[in-house]
Design an enzyme around this catalytic site. Structure first.
Site, PDB file in Angstrom:
ATOM      1  N   LYS A   1      17.119 -32.098  -6.258  1.00  0.00           N
ATOM      2  CA  LYS A   1      17.421 -30.316  -6.805  1.00  0.00           C
ATOM      3  C   LYS A   1      16.320 -30.178  -7.577  1.00  0.00           C
ATOM      4  CE  LYS A   1      20.695 -27.103  -6.619  1.00  0.00           C
ATOM      5  NZ  LYS A   1      21.812 -27.049  -5.483  1.00  0.00           N
TER       6      LYS A   1
HETATM    7  N1  GLU Z   1      21.144 -24.936  -2.652  1.00  0.00           N
HETATM    8  C1  GLU Z   1      21.840 -25.006  -1.561  1.00  0.00           C
HETATM    9  C2  GLU Z   1      22.939 -26.157  -1.982  1.00  0.00           C
HETATM   10  O1  GLU Z   1      23.356 -26.035  -3.132  1.00  0.00           O
HETATM   11  C3  GLU Z   1      21.217 -25.421  -0.337  1.00  0.00           C
HETATM   12  C4  GLU Z   1      20.320 -26.482  -0.558  1.00  0.00           C
HETATM   13  C5  GLU Z   1      19.454 -26.592   0.859  1.00  0.00           C
HETATM   14  O2  GLU Z   1      19.683 -26.010   1.899  1.00  0.00           O
HETATM   15  O3  GLU Z   1      18.577 -27.492   0.877  1.00  0.00           O
HETATM   16  O4  GLU Z   1      23.768 -26.704  -1.227  1.00  0.00           O
END
Ligand code: GLU
Length: 426
Positions: free
Chosen positions: A118
């Site tokens: 993240k």
């Molecule tokens: N931000 C989204 C999540 O928390 C999607 C992450 C992604 O598609 O890599 O799952």
């Protein structure tokens, strides 16, 4: 109060109720179910790699401002890192650590061949011009360029980031390597190798898992009363799909305020209102933010930020089912209260996995340069979400544990099995 886990890293100093502590408490709950694999459990309590970057940009008025950026790769045992990037004034390293860890669990829980990562920048993007936002995004991408890549770590949208931001990230990374790397980010615009269905995928996944959960507790979607916190990409799409299925969206809360309508808000009109005014305030009947949690409802969908479902709110909610569109919305103590009161919780790591699932489809389509139809994508998404739900539901029944702990059991087994098979290097 949850007791502070003893294995805190030297560089974190979490406040009570911090997302990282919430995550650690969730891990502690799963360890007793992991048998021999628990030997590797400590792996889950530490991010593999955390990068802090300085993001200096020239503002439109000629001054220079510095922003703090992060990219954390929590675990790469099962594949490249995968997870979004969020722009928010409250972003911290600890928060990004927790969010990256939840990505590890989420990706493993639905069986995607990814680890967890993240990123984030501590910024209020609403205060930046479009040009400033572009410069910040590009500089951040360049700074984290040393650890991201189509085979290393693939960012995507999250809170306050979207397809335009992904286009700038893809372009910046591509310019730096001297080629076009569509697979370095997902959630891109369609002309740049984005996938049909990606924008609505997270909300659609919330709907699919909600539909499955409702069926199991005998809750009819037609006429069900739903309260939604957060009306961004996830909350508004989930509201739209539940309304299509005959449910009534009786209350919505976002950063601008809280609104309700007993007979059900007109979701399409509310979406237009939010588009025009930047928030739900001014639509329907205004209520106090605290009152939002008391509005009688059958289904509650927290689709905003972490730590929203507190002990007090868990004690008073009238919902029978809670669908976690957000990451980490429920404090561990609230989880216990909800379980005690018989409220079924579909946990974030399952409930909101639709987004990353279609991100995976996007990444696969980019590699194969062969693109699928929207119907095909939605059908595949439905299938993956239903399979994951069934497996986690079965695990919960077998071990008599919550869906959250069951999702962690399924996921942690996969992660730690990969860990054990790969072995310790050196
Ligand atoms: N931000 C989204 C999540 O928390 C999607 C992450 C992604 O598609 O890599 O799952």
């Amino acid at each position: 109060m949850a007791t502070a886990p003893r294995n805190l890293l030297s560089y974190v100093d979490p406040q009570p109720d911090s997302p990282w502590l919430t995550y650690l408490a969730q891990v502690d709950r799963v360890l007793p179910y992991l048998g021999e694999l628990a030997r590797w459990g400590e792996t889950l309590k530490r991010p593999k790699r955390a990068l802090i970057v300085d993001v200096p940009i020239e503002m439109d008025d000629g001054t220079v401002r510095h922003f703090e950026g992060f990219r954390v790769q929590h675990n790469l045992s099962r594949g490249p890192g995968k997870g979004g990037v969020r722009f928010h004034p409250q972003v911290t390293l600890e928060e990004v650590m927790a969010l990256s860890a939840w990505m590890t669990i989420k990706n493993a829980a639905v069986g995607l061949p990814y680890g967890g990562a993240k990123g984030g920048i501590r910024v209020d993007p609403g205060q930046l011009s479009r040009k400033e936002l572009e410069r910040m995004t590009r500089r951040y991408t360049s700074e984290i360029g040393i650890i991201i890549g189509p085979q290393q770590d693939i960012p995507a949208p999250d809170v306050n980031t979207n397809a335009q931001i992904m286009a700038w990230m893809m372009d910046t990374y591509s310019m730096n390597i001297g080629g076009t790397a569509t697979g370095v980010v997902t959630g891109k615009p369609i002309p740049l190798g984005g996938s049909l269905g990606r924008v609505k995928a997270t909300g659609r996944g919330v709907f699919v898992t909600g539909r499955e959960a409702a069926r199991r507790i005998g809750l009819e979607l037609a006429g069900a009363r739903i309260a939604v916190q957060g009306f961004g990409n996830v909350g508004s799409t989930a509201a739209e799909l539940f309304a299509e299925a005959g449910a009534k969206i009786v209350a919505v809360q976002d950063h601008s305020g809280s609104v309700m309508h007993e007979g059900g808000l007109d979701v399409a009109a509310l979406q237009l209102h939010v588009h025009a005014h930047g928030g739900v305030a001014g639509f329907g009947e205004a209520i106090a933010d605290d009152a939002f949690w008391q509005v009688p409802c059958d289904i509650l969908i927290p689709a905003a930020l972490e730590g929203q479902m507190t002990e007090a709110r868990a004690r008073t909610t009238t919902a029978k089912l809670m669908l976690e569109g957000a990451n980490g919305p429920t404090l561990p103590i609230a989880d216990d209260v909800l379980a005690e009161r018989g409220v079924l919780v579909v946990p974030d790591v399952l409930c909101n996995a639709g987004g990353v699932t279609v991100s995976y489809f996007e990444w696969v389509q980019d590699f194969s340069s062969f693109f699928w139809s929207e119907d095909e994508i939605n059908a595949r998404l439905d299938r993956i979400m239903v399979n994951a739900f069934e497996q986690i539901w079965g695990t919960a029944e077998r071990l008599r544990i919550s869906l959250r702990t069951a999702a962690f059991v399924v996921a942690c087994e996969r992660v730690l099995m990969a860990r054990a098979e790969r072995g310790l290097y050196p």
